[in-house]
Design a protein around this motif. Structure first.
Motif, PDB file in Angstrom:
ATOM      1  N   ILE A 189     -20.679  13.019 -12.983  1.00 43.96           N
ATOM      2  CA  ILE A 189     -19.498  13.365 -12.854  1.00 43.96           C
ATOM      3  C   ILE A 189     -18.601  12.356 -12.148  1.00 43.96           C
ATOM      4  O   ILE A 189     -17.364  12.129 -12.524  1.00 43.96           O
ATOM      5  N   ALA A 190     -19.319  11.737 -11.451  1.00 41.44           N
ATOM      6  CA  ALA A 190     -18.384  10.458 -10.468  1.00 41.44           C
ATOM      7  C   ALA A 190     -18.530   9.146 -11.297  1.00 41.44           C
ATOM      8  O   ALA A 190     -17.827   8.345 -10.565  1.00 41.44           O
ATOM      9  N   ASP A 191     -19.028   9.130 -12.441  1.00 38.76           N
ATOM     10  CA  ASP A 191     -18.686   7.787 -13.140  1.00 38.76           C
ATOM     11  C   ASP A 191     -17.373   7.460 -13.625  1.00 38.76           C
ATOM     12  O   ASP A 191     -17.153   7.864 -14.710  1.00 38.76           O
ATOM     13  N   HIS A 192     -16.505   6.423 -13.005  1.00 43.08           N
ATOM     14  CA  HIS A 192     -15.375   6.432 -13.527  1.00 43.08           C
ATOM     15  C   HIS A 192     -15.354   5.397 -14.684  1.00 43.08           C
ATOM     16  O   HIS A 192     -14.418   5.558 -15.602  1.00 43.08           O
ATOM     17  N   GLN A 215     -17.070  16.435 -20.906  1.00 42.26           N
ATOM     18  CA  GLN A 215     -18.017  16.551 -21.456  1.00 42.26           C
ATOM     19  C   GLN A 215     -18.486  18.138 -21.826  1.00 42.26           C
ATOM     20  O   GLN A 215     -18.647  18.810 -20.698  1.00 42.26           O
ATOM     21  N   ILE A 216     -18.719  18.577 -22.997  1.00 42.82           N
ATOM     22  CA  ILE A 216     -19.138  20.057 -23.135  1.00 42.82           C
ATOM     23  C   ILE A 216     -20.527  19.845 -23.579  1.00 42.82           C
ATOM     24  O   ILE A 216     -21.028  19.403 -24.706  1.00 42.82           O
ATOM     25  N   LEU A 225     -16.153  18.739 -16.163  1.00 37.40           N
ATOM     26  CA  LEU A 225     -14.806  17.869 -15.586  1.00 37.40           C
ATOM     27  C   LEU A 225     -15.200  16.399 -15.582  1.00 37.40           C
ATOM     28  O   LEU A 225     -15.988  16.337 -14.318  1.00 37.40           O
ATOM     29  N   LEU A 226     -14.866  15.429 -15.968  1.00 37.43           N
ATOM     30  CA  LEU A 226     -15.196  14.156 -15.860  1.00 37.43           C
ATOM     31  C   LEU A 226     -14.214  13.255 -14.755  1.00 37.43           C
ATOM     32  O   LEU A 226     -14.213  12.534 -14.217  1.00 37.43           O
ATOM     33  N   ASP A 227     -12.949  13.747 -14.894  1.00 30.77           N
ATOM     34  CA  ASP A 227     -11.840  12.988 -13.911  1.00 30.77           C
ATOM     35  C   ASP A 227     -11.112  14.021 -12.995  1.00 30.77           C
ATOM     36  O   ASP A 227     -10.122  13.628 -12.551  1.00 30.77           O
ATOM     37  N   CYS A 228     -11.642  15.125 -12.711  1.00 33.18           N
ATOM     38  CA  CYS A 228     -10.936  15.819 -11.918  1.00 33.18           C
ATOM     39  C   CYS A 228     -12.232  17.054 -11.424  1.00 33.18           C
ATOM     40  O   CYS A 228     -13.181  17.056 -12.052  1.00 33.18           O
ATOM     41  N   LEU A 255      -9.727  26.038 -14.390  1.00 34.38           N
ATOM     42  CA  LEU A 255     -11.078  25.724 -15.156  1.00 34.38           C
ATOM     43  C   LEU A 255     -12.028  25.251 -14.156  1.00 34.38           C
ATOM     44  O   LEU A 255     -11.558  24.044 -13.699  1.00 34.38           O
ATOM     45  N   ILE A 256     -12.782  25.784 -13.889  1.00 30.28           N
ATOM     46  CA  ILE A 256     -14.048  24.983 -12.695  1.00 30.28           C
ATOM     47  C   ILE A 256     -15.099  24.422 -13.604  1.00 30.28           C
ATOM     48  O   ILE A 256     -15.238  24.319 -14.560  1.00 30.28           O
ATOM     49  N   GLN A 257     -15.476  23.521 -12.543  1.00 29.11           N
ATOM     50  CA  GLN A 257     -16.870  22.652 -12.961  1.00 29.11           C
ATOM     51  C   GLN A 257     -18.009  23.713 -13.340  1.00 29.11           C
ATOM     52  O   GLN A 257     -18.327  24.800 -12.745  1.00 29.11           O
ATOM     53  N   ARG A 258     -18.148  23.200 -14.689  1.00 28.17           N
ATOM     54  CA  ARG A 258     -19.687  23.745 -15.256  1.00 28.17           C
ATOM     55  C   ARG A 258     -19.167  25.451 -15.750  1.00 28.17           C
ATOM     56  O   ARG A 258     -20.067  26.179 -15.955  1.00 28.17           O
ATOM     57  N   ALA A 259     -17.894  25.606 -16.056  1.00 31.41           N
ATOM     58  CA  ALA A 259     -17.382  26.806 -16.688  1.00 31.41           C
ATOM     59  C   ALA A 259     -17.968  27.027 -17.851  1.00 31.41           C
ATOM     60  O   ALA A 259     -18.249  26.211 -18.763  1.00 31.41           O
ATOM     61  N   ARG A 260     -18.628  28.297 -18.200  1.00 28.34           N
ATOM     62  CA  ARG A 260     -19.097  28.418 -19.397  1.00 28.34           C
ATOM     63  C   ARG A 260     -18.208  29.093 -20.535  1.00 28.34           C
ATOM     64  O   ARG A 260     -17.144  30.103 -19.974  1.00 28.34           O
ATOM     65  N   ILE A 261     -18.044  28.394 -21.702  1.00 29.03           N
ATOM     66  CA  ILE A 261     -16.950  28.813 -22.439  1.00 29.03           C
ATOM     67  C   ILE A 261     -17.573  28.951 -24.091  1.00 29.03           C
ATOM     68  O   ILE A 261     -18.752  28.783 -24.308  1.00 29.03           O
ATOM     69  N   ARG A 262     -16.577  29.401 -24.710  1.00 29.79           N
ATOM     70  CA  ARG A 262     -16.948  29.489 -26.225  1.00 29.79           C
ATOM     71  C   ARG A 262     -16.142  28.392 -26.922  1.00 29.79           C
ATOM     72  O   ARG A 262     -14.930  28.302 -26.890  1.00 29.79           O
TER      73      ARG A 262
END
Length: 225
Positions: free
Chosen positions: A157-160, A116-117, A101-104, A80-87
């Protein structure tokens, strides 16, 4: 539950209830889990769509973003890549969205991630709700998870610190979730109606939990006149 009116969310249209039926019989009360028919005058067929929710006005607020813990199925054929479009499938609703993706940077099959979706249409959601995601095309189930925050701000994305906060909400005990929501609120203060809308806990149950937590010194309840 018994009520004289309800609001259709996420549209926000208020309707009067004319009556309830269960199994073909008129009744005065329906409860969570019942299969019931509700007579709602003043609305046309098609105005209420699959995924809509009926509840009291002001109890919940529609959202375009959710924070969640997500697992990509081991059977998934792709990372699953960053900003992948999903249902996103939540309850009976299906909404298009993008995964942040927030932690990878890349989620491999079989692994979990905090995400976050960001949705293209509003939904109704509360803490702990389970959901399923399917790929945009072809529409194949690729993962699922549970909601941690149904009303988050847009995250970097980089906010730990965001991930640390979400880990506090990743609990099964609703009393612990109450404490976490309060702790993570600006200045550690939140209104009762906001707690209900985030956690999906009824007034009576939340009142009991707040009483116990206050006696334990874990929260302080303040009345503002």
């Amino acid at each position: 539950r018994e009520a004289s009116s309800v609001t259709v969310y996420p549209k926000g249209k208020e309707l009067r209830i004319r009556g309830f039926q269960k199994h073909g019989r008129t009744v005065d009360l329906v409860s969570a889990g019942d299969r019931a028919a509700i007579n709602l005058p003043g609305i046309q067929q098609g105005e209420i769509r699959r995924g809509d929710i009926l509840c009291e006005r002001g109890m919940f607020v529609p959202t375009f973003m959710i924070d969640a813990r997500l697992r990509l199925l081991a059977s998934s054929r792709k990372d699953l890549i960053q900003r992948a479009r999903i249902r996103l499938h939540l309850g009976t609703a299906e909404v298009m969205g993008r995964i942040i993706l927030l932690d990878c940077d890349l989620l491999h099959p079989g692994n979990w991630a905090m995400v976050q979706i960001r949705l293209e249409s509003p939904i109704m959601a509360v803490w702990g709700d389970r959901f399923v995601i399917r790929s945009y095309s072809p529409a194949v189930t690729i993962g699922g998870g549970h909601i941690l925050n149904p009303h988050p701000p847009k995250h970097s994305i980089a906010d730990h610190g965001v991930v640390v906060g979400l880990e506090q909400l990743d609990v099964s005990d609703s009393a612990k979730a109450v404490v976490s929501v309060v702790d993570l609120s600006p200045d550690g203060v939140i209104r009762i109606d906001q707690l209900i809308g985030i956690l999906g806990i009824g007034n009576a149950r939340l009142a009991e939990q707040l009483k116990d937590l206050a006696e334990e010194g874990r929260v302080v309840r303040v009345t503002i006149s």
